[in-house]
Design a protein around this motif. Structure first.
Motif, short mmCIF file in Angstrom:
data_model
loop_
_atom_site.label_atom_id
_atom_site.label_comp_id
_atom_site.label_asym_id
_atom_site.label_seq_id
_atom_site.Cartn_x
_atom_site.Cartn_y
_atom_site.Cartn_z
N ASN A 1 -10.41 0.45 14.87
CA ASN A 1 -10.47 -0.95 14.40
C ASN A 1 -9.48 -1.76 15.24
O ASN A 1 -8.41 -1.27 15.59
CB ASN A 1 -10.08 -1.04 12.93
CG ASN A 1 -10.99 -0.20 12.07
OD1 ASN A 1 -10.99 1.02 12.20
ND2 ASN A 1 -11.78 -0.82 11.23
N ARG B 1 -7.15 -5.22 15.86
CA ARG B 1 -6.46 -6.39 15.34
C ARG B 1 -5.88 -7.16 16.52
O ARG B 1 -5.59 -6.59 17.57
CB ARG B 1 -5.34 -5.98 14.36
CG ARG B 1 -5.85 -5.26 13.08
CD ARG B 1 -6.66 -6.20 12.24
NE ARG B 1 -7.18 -5.64 10.99
CZ ARG B 1 -8.40 -5.11 10.84
NH1 ARG B 1 -9.22 -5.03 11.88
NH2 ARG B 1 -8.82 -4.69 9.67
N ARG C 1 -10.45 2.70 4.87
CA ARG C 1 -10.33 1.62 3.88
C ARG C 1 -11.74 1.13 3.55
O ARG C 1 -12.51 0.83 4.48
CB ARG C 1 -9.50 0.50 4.51
CG ARG C 1 -9.44 -0.78 3.73
CD ARG C 1 -8.73 -1.89 4.53
NE ARG C 1 -7.30 -1.79 4.46
CZ ARG C 1 -6.45 -2.56 5.16
NH1 ARG C 1 -6.92 -3.48 5.99
NH2 ARG C 1 -5.15 -2.42 5.05
N SER D 1 -4.04 -14.76 13.18
CA SER D 1 -4.32 -13.32 13.28
C SER D 1 -3.12 -12.51 12.80
O SER D 1 -2.13 -13.08 12.33
CB SER D 1 -4.65 -12.98 14.74
OG SER D 1 -3.55 -13.33 15.54
N LEU E 1 5.21 0.49 8.63
CA LEU E 1 4.95 1.79 7.97
C LEU E 1 4.99 2.93 9.00
O LEU E 1 5.60 3.98 8.77
CB LEU E 1 3.58 1.76 7.28
CG LEU E 1 3.18 3.06 6.58
CD1 LEU E 1 3.90 3.18 5.24
CD2 LEU E 1 1.68 3.13 6.35
N MET E 2 4.35 2.69 10.14
CA MET E 2 4.28 3.74 11.16
C MET E 2 5.67 3.98 11.78
O MET E 2 6.04 5.13 12.04
CB MET E 2 3.27 3.36 12.25
CG MET E 2 1.86 3.24 11.73
SD MET E 2 1.22 4.78 11.01
CE MET E 2 -0.24 4.23 10.15
N PRO F 1 -0.66 7.86 8.57
CA PRO F 1 -2.06 7.81 8.10
C PRO F 1 -2.88 6.76 8.84
O PRO F 1 -2.62 5.56 8.73
CB PRO F 1 -1.91 7.44 6.62
CG PRO F 1 -0.61 6.71 6.53
CD PRO F 1 0.27 7.20 7.64
N ASN G 1 -5.92 0.27 16.45
CA ASN G 1 -4.81 0.79 15.64
C ASN G 1 -4.18 2.01 16.30
O ASN G 1 -2.96 2.18 16.28
CB ASN G 1 -5.30 1.14 14.23
CG ASN G 1 -5.73 -0.12 13.47
OD1 ASN G 1 -5.27 -1.21 13.78
ND2 ASN G 1 -6.60 0.05 12.49
N LYS H 1 2.83 -2.45 5.55
CA LYS H 1 1.87 -2.86 6.57
C LYS H 1 1.92 -1.93 7.79
O LYS H 1 2.94 -1.25 8.01
CB LYS H 1 2.16 -4.31 7.00
CG LYS H 1 2.18 -5.32 5.85
CD LYS H 1 0.79 -5.63 5.32
CE LYS H 1 0.77 -6.43 4.03
NZ LYS H 1 1.30 -7.77 4.10
N SER I 1 -0.65 -10.43 -0.33
CA SER I 1 -1.09 -10.41 1.08
C SER I 1 -1.64 -9.08 1.56
O SER I 1 -2.09 -8.98 2.70
CB SER I 1 0.08 -10.81 1.97
OG SER I 1 1.06 -9.79 1.99
O1 DAU Z 1 -5.40 -10.69 10.08
C1 DAU Z 1 -4.40 -11.22 9.29
C2 DAU Z 1 -4.09 -10.30 8.13
O2 DAU Z 1 -3.36 -9.20 8.68
C3 DAU Z 1 -3.31 -10.96 7.01
O3 DAU Z 1 -4.11 -11.95 6.43
C4 DAU Z 1 -2.90 -9.93 5.95
O4 DAU Z 1 -2.08 -10.54 4.98
C5 DAU Z 1 -2.11 -8.84 6.63
O5 DAU Z 1 -1.75 -7.84 5.71
C6 DAU Z 1 -2.93 -8.23 7.77
O6 DAU Z 1 -4.07 -7.50 7.23
P1 DAU Z 1 -4.56 -6.10 7.86
O7 DAU Z 1 -5.38 -5.42 6.86
O8 DAU Z 1 -5.12 -6.31 9.22
O9 DAU Z 1 -3.10 -5.40 8.04
P2 DAU Z 1 -2.59 -3.93 7.70
O10 DAU Z 1 -1.22 -3.83 8.29
O11 DAU Z 1 -2.77 -3.57 6.28
O12 DAU Z 1 -3.57 -3.02 8.56
C7 DAU Z 1 -3.72 -3.20 9.96
C8 DAU Z 1 -4.77 -2.21 10.45
O13 DAU Z 1 -4.24 -0.90 10.33
C9 DAU Z 1 -6.04 -2.22 9.64
O14 DAU Z 1 -7.14 -1.97 10.50
C10 DAU Z 1 -5.88 -1.06 8.66
C11 DAU Z 1 -5.04 -0.08 9.46
N1 DAU Z 1 -4.12 0.77 8.69
C12 DAU Z 1 -3.26 0.17 7.82
C13 DAU Z 1 -2.37 0.92 7.08
C14 DAU Z 1 -1.42 0.25 6.10
C15 DAU Z 1 -4.11 2.16 8.87
O15 DAU Z 1 -4.88 2.70 9.69
N2 DAU Z 1 -3.22 2.89 8.14
C16 DAU Z 1 -2.36 2.35 7.24
O16 DAU Z 1 -1.59 3.09 6.59
#
Ligand code: DAU
Ligand code: NAD
Length: 336
Positions: A212, A214, A273, A178, A193-194, A205, A249, A189, A85
């Motif tokens: 971005n 979400r 990323r 979402s 993590l934060m 980080p 974020n 995630k 995931s």
């Molecule tokens: O939208 C649904 C999706 O949400 C799911 O399908 C995925 O399984 C799930 O992991 C999640 O994906 P994201 O890539 O949106 O989630 P993530 O927590 O990895 O990252 C959320 C946002 O935060 C994304 O814009 C990247 C950013 N991020 C993430 C991490 C881990 C950072 O800025 N720093 C980080 O260290």
């Protein structure tokens, strides 16, 4: 009624298993999970002895095993949460995403077709739609335009699910939700993590410019949506799930820092990323109007409760980040 829930030891799957075990004491719920790095039976400690619950360890892409399980158990409903995931991991190692998310889904679809089920429900993601600009929403008609190996593997699985309905008449639904947040969210995630880094006064980080967006939904609201689609969704239909909680974020990280009384100087902007989707926003009108769904959680209270959950459950995440939980899995079950 017998339900197969795959990936029930992960973040959303474990919240869903708990929700169903408590809500439907008359259902038998079988949780099939491989216990990869992301699967954790500690997530289900409170219900592990419930009479309507059973855990089975196994791989959804192991066809022989899956066919044997379906033959033995005679499932009425199959809900596929099992997946690799994490987007970042899919960038460094895409192969396992194809294996689990596509081959695994195919093995489950074939078993559902061979043995017959009342419903096969695929738990998918808004990421299959790709990215949005500053305006607009993903609807169920938005074309699939996956941008990461993770989302491409989920989109591939969605198309197989669709094809098994169109070609073989398999009764299916797909949900596309979402970003979820809430208890038992794995520490790789963004939100957990934060929280954990801030508690350790470590840098947080933030990828790229941190702007971005979400669209966050509490995991219990997602579980309730899946329950509704399982019982009332029209066969062959896709349902988007989302609660209109768009946040950058940076906003998320600042909320966490404020709640934990930590300085914003902990934020560190790091390399973006690759292929980073800019904005996700879900239009869930179909789910709301057709099935009467509405989310219960307000984001501000939901995120506060979630931060408090991490403060009150240190042992849970300390065991994960120290590697103790994986050592335990290896001692019990051997390598995957
Ligand atoms: O939208 C649904 C999706 O949400 C799911 O399908 C995925 O399984 C799930 O992991 C999640 O994906 P994201 O890539 O949106 O989630 P993530 O927590 O990895 O990252 C959320 C946002 O935060 C994304 O814009 C990247 C950013 N991020 C993430 C991490 C881990 C950072 O800025 N720093 C980080 O260290
Ligand atoms: P997670 O990584 O926390 O959990 C995945 C679970 O699947 C783990 O318990 C893992 O052990 C298990 N698993 C992995 N490979 C397996 C295999 N081959 N066989 C059996 N089990 C296996 O993931 P999550 O965040 O709980 O996501 C669950 C599902 O929901 C995924 O399909 C994901 O694409 C989807 N989804 C997630 C989000 C989100 O925000 N987290 C949003 C929308 C959709």
């Amino acid at each position: 009624m017998k339900l197969l829930v795959t990936g029930g030891a992960g973040f959303i799957g474990s919240n869903f298993v708990r929700y169903m075990v408590n809500k439907y004491p008359e259902y038998q719920i079988v949780n099939l999970d491989l216990l990869t790095y992301a699967g954790n039976l500690e997530n289900l400690k409170d219900i592990e002895n419930a009479s309507n619950y059973k855990f089975v360890r196994g791989d959804i892409s192991d066809r022989e095993f899956i066919n044997g399980l379906f033959q033995e158990e005679n499932f009425n409903y199959v809900l596929n949460f099992a997946a690799e995931s994490h987007v970042d991991r899919s960038i460094t190692d895409p192969g396992i995403f194809v294996q689990t998310n596509i081959q695994g889904t195919l093995a489950l679809l074939d078993a559902a077709k061979t043995f017959g089920v009342t419903k096969y429900l695929q738990v998918s993601t808004d990421e299959v739609y790709g990215t949005l600009g500053e305006t607009g929403y993903f609807t169920e008609e938005t074309p699939l335009a996956a941008n990461s190996p993770y989302s491409a593997s989920k989109a591939g699985a969605d198309l197989l699910v669709r094809a098994y309905h169109e070609t073989f008449g398999l009764p299916v639904n797909i949900t596309r939700c979402s970003n979820n947040y809430g208890p038992f969210h794995f520490p790789e995630k963004l939100i957990p993590l934060m929280i954990i880094n801030a508690l350790h006064d470590k840098e947080l980080p933030i990828y790229g410019d941190g702007l971005n967006i979400r669209d966050w939904l509490h995991v219990e609201d997602h579980c309730q949506a899946i329950d509704l689609v399982l019982h009332k969704g029209r066969n062959g239909e896709v349902y988007n799930v989302g609660g209109n909680n768009e946040r950058t974020n940076i906003e998320i990280v600042k909320t966490i820092l404020k709640h934990l009384n930590k300085p914003e100087s902990l934020m560190k902007f790091v390399t973006d990323r690759p292929g980073h989707d800019r904005r996700y926003a879900i239009d869930a009108t179909k789910l709301r109007t057709e099935l009467g769904w509405s989310p219960k959680y307000n984001f501000d209270t939901g995120i506060e409760q979630t931060i408090n959950w991490y403060l009150n459950n240190r042992e849970w995440w300390e065991n994960i980040i120290s590697g103790e939980y994986q050592d335990y899995v290896k001692s019990q079950y051997g390598d995957r």
